[in-house]
Enzyme design. Sequence first.
Site, PDB file in Angstrom:
ATOM      1  N   TYR A 130       0.817  -1.219   0.000  1.00  0.00           N
ATOM      2  CA  TYR A 130       0.000   0.000   0.000  1.00  0.00           C
ATOM      3  C   TYR A 130       0.850   1.269   0.000  1.00  0.00           C
ATOM      4  CZ  TYR A 130      -4.096  -2.885   0.961  1.00  0.00           C
ATOM      5  OH  TYR A 130      -5.106  -3.804   0.879  1.00  0.00           O
ATOM      6  N   LYS A 181       3.511 -14.908   4.762  1.00  0.00           N
ATOM      7  CA  LYS A 181       3.652 -15.938   3.734  1.00  0.00           C
ATOM      8  C   LYS A 181       5.159 -16.092   3.525  1.00  0.00           C
ATOM      9  CE  LYS A 181       1.865 -18.636   0.558  1.00  0.00           C
ATOM     10  NZ  LYS A 181       0.991 -19.788   0.798  1.00  0.00           N
ATOM     11  N   ASP A 214      -2.669 -18.002   4.147  1.00  0.00           N
ATOM     12  CA  ASP A 214      -3.734 -18.812   3.539  1.00  0.00           C
ATOM     13  C   ASP A 214      -4.312 -19.802   4.561  1.00  0.00           C
ATOM     14  OD1 ASP A 214      -1.185 -19.899   3.392  1.00  0.00           O
ATOM     15  OD2 ASP A 214      -1.368 -20.640   1.334  1.00  0.00           O
ATOM     16  N   ASP A 238      -5.612  -6.302   5.720  1.00  0.00           N
ATOM     17  CA  ASP A 238      -6.836  -5.812   5.092  1.00  0.00           C
ATOM     18  C   ASP A 238      -7.757  -6.983   4.781  1.00  0.00           C
ATOM     19  OD1 ASP A 238      -8.712  -4.294   3.776  1.00  0.00           O
ATOM     20  OD2 ASP A 238      -7.382  -3.611   2.173  1.00  0.00           O
ATOM     21  N   ASP A 242     -11.490  -8.562   6.943  1.00  0.00           N
ATOM     22  CA  ASP A 242     -12.840  -8.705   6.383  1.00  0.00           C
ATOM     23  C   ASP A 242     -13.388 -10.084   6.728  1.00  0.00           C
ATOM     24  OD1 ASP A 242     -12.993  -6.178   5.308  1.00  0.00           O
ATOM     25  OD2 ASP A 242     -13.476  -6.840   3.273  1.00  0.00           O
TER      26      ASP A 242
HETATM   27 MG    MG Z   1     -10.575  -3.235   3.630  1.00  0.00          MG
END
Ligand code: MG
Length: 339
Positions: A130, A181, A214, A238, A242
Amino acid sequence: MSSYKVGVIGGDGIGPEVVAEAIKVVEAVGVSLDTTEYDLGADRYVRTGEVLPDPVLDELRGHDAILLGAVGPPVGSTAVPSGALERGLLLRLRFELDLYVNMRPFTGVPGALAPDCDFVVIRENTEGTYAGEGGFLRKGTPYEVATQGSVNTRHGVERCARFAFDLAATRPRHQLTLVHKTNVLTFAGDLWQRTVDEVSAEFPSVIRDYNHVDATCIYLVENPGRYDVIVTDNLFGDIITDLAGAIAGGIGYAASANLNPDRTGPSLFEPVHGAAHDIAGTGKANPAAAIRSAALMLDFLGESSAAAKVTHAVTEFITSRPDPTLSTAAIGDAIAERL
Ligand code: MG
Ligand code: NAI
């Protein structure tokens, strides 16, 4: 009694509706706020072409905290170029105010997939993919190239890891899981793993674990009870938050704090959800996520007892299995009445 200067960015869609309930509840718990509203978001952009003018950013710096609802146009609208608000407002505030920790607590609500889960995700908030590193070559040709690098600094990872260990040391289970990862992202992952290993030496009471991102998606669904504090990078954080929000009860409950733990400027508190134009103006928006975010703000401002009362009132309200047709304002009132 202290009063706090709070910059309020209601934003678009349901943003102003849920923020109004959060402020109502904070006032009901007896903490006085001196609020200044800032008109920022998609509406402002459409009207004026402005995203975050420099003088507004400078004014925001002078506050004790910032409360944000949500910003963005209706999904599918082309009124705002893709990324203009995300990069120009949300990410710019994170970078400019050095909000390097994104803290997202998840406590399950009745009826959720994981009603008993209780964990916190600490997401690094200023680096990774980001950060904006990358670019195009030969854009628009059949041979175009796009790169988007992941920026990971020792300084950035270390301060985020230290915050996460500090938090884990104060929680009953004293457990911290690095999510990454490392088996594939061998440069960034190596820096994260070594840094977390080194910082852990300062926190002998904290039990340390590691999961690949994962696999974390499996565990969050099948056995979220294994998590206490998760620390992870910006992109993974991020995505898994969710998923975490979905298992803990849904988007109407997920709160977040964008923290500057060094307190060189205000921190920013916002629900995880967006502007939800599909329900804006209908009274259907759940203000619980915004109210929980305001509780995180109170805690960070040092009003820990007020914060605990608000969090408790929200939990009590949710567990009372309220009438699902209650309006946004009625939910705010019902939570305020419990204080
Ligand atoms: Mg988000
Ligand atoms: P969204 O979170 O706004 O809505 C997704 C779904 O969840 C919708 O069906 C909505 O009705 C429901 N929902 C969201 N919050 C709710 C609440 N408090 N109570 C009840 N239902 C709720 O995500 P979407 O639709 O992808 O984005 C809408 C706009 O918001 C876009 O412009 C997007 O870019 C922006 N957005 C802004 C964020 C922010 O300001 N931090 C975060 C996410 C999206």
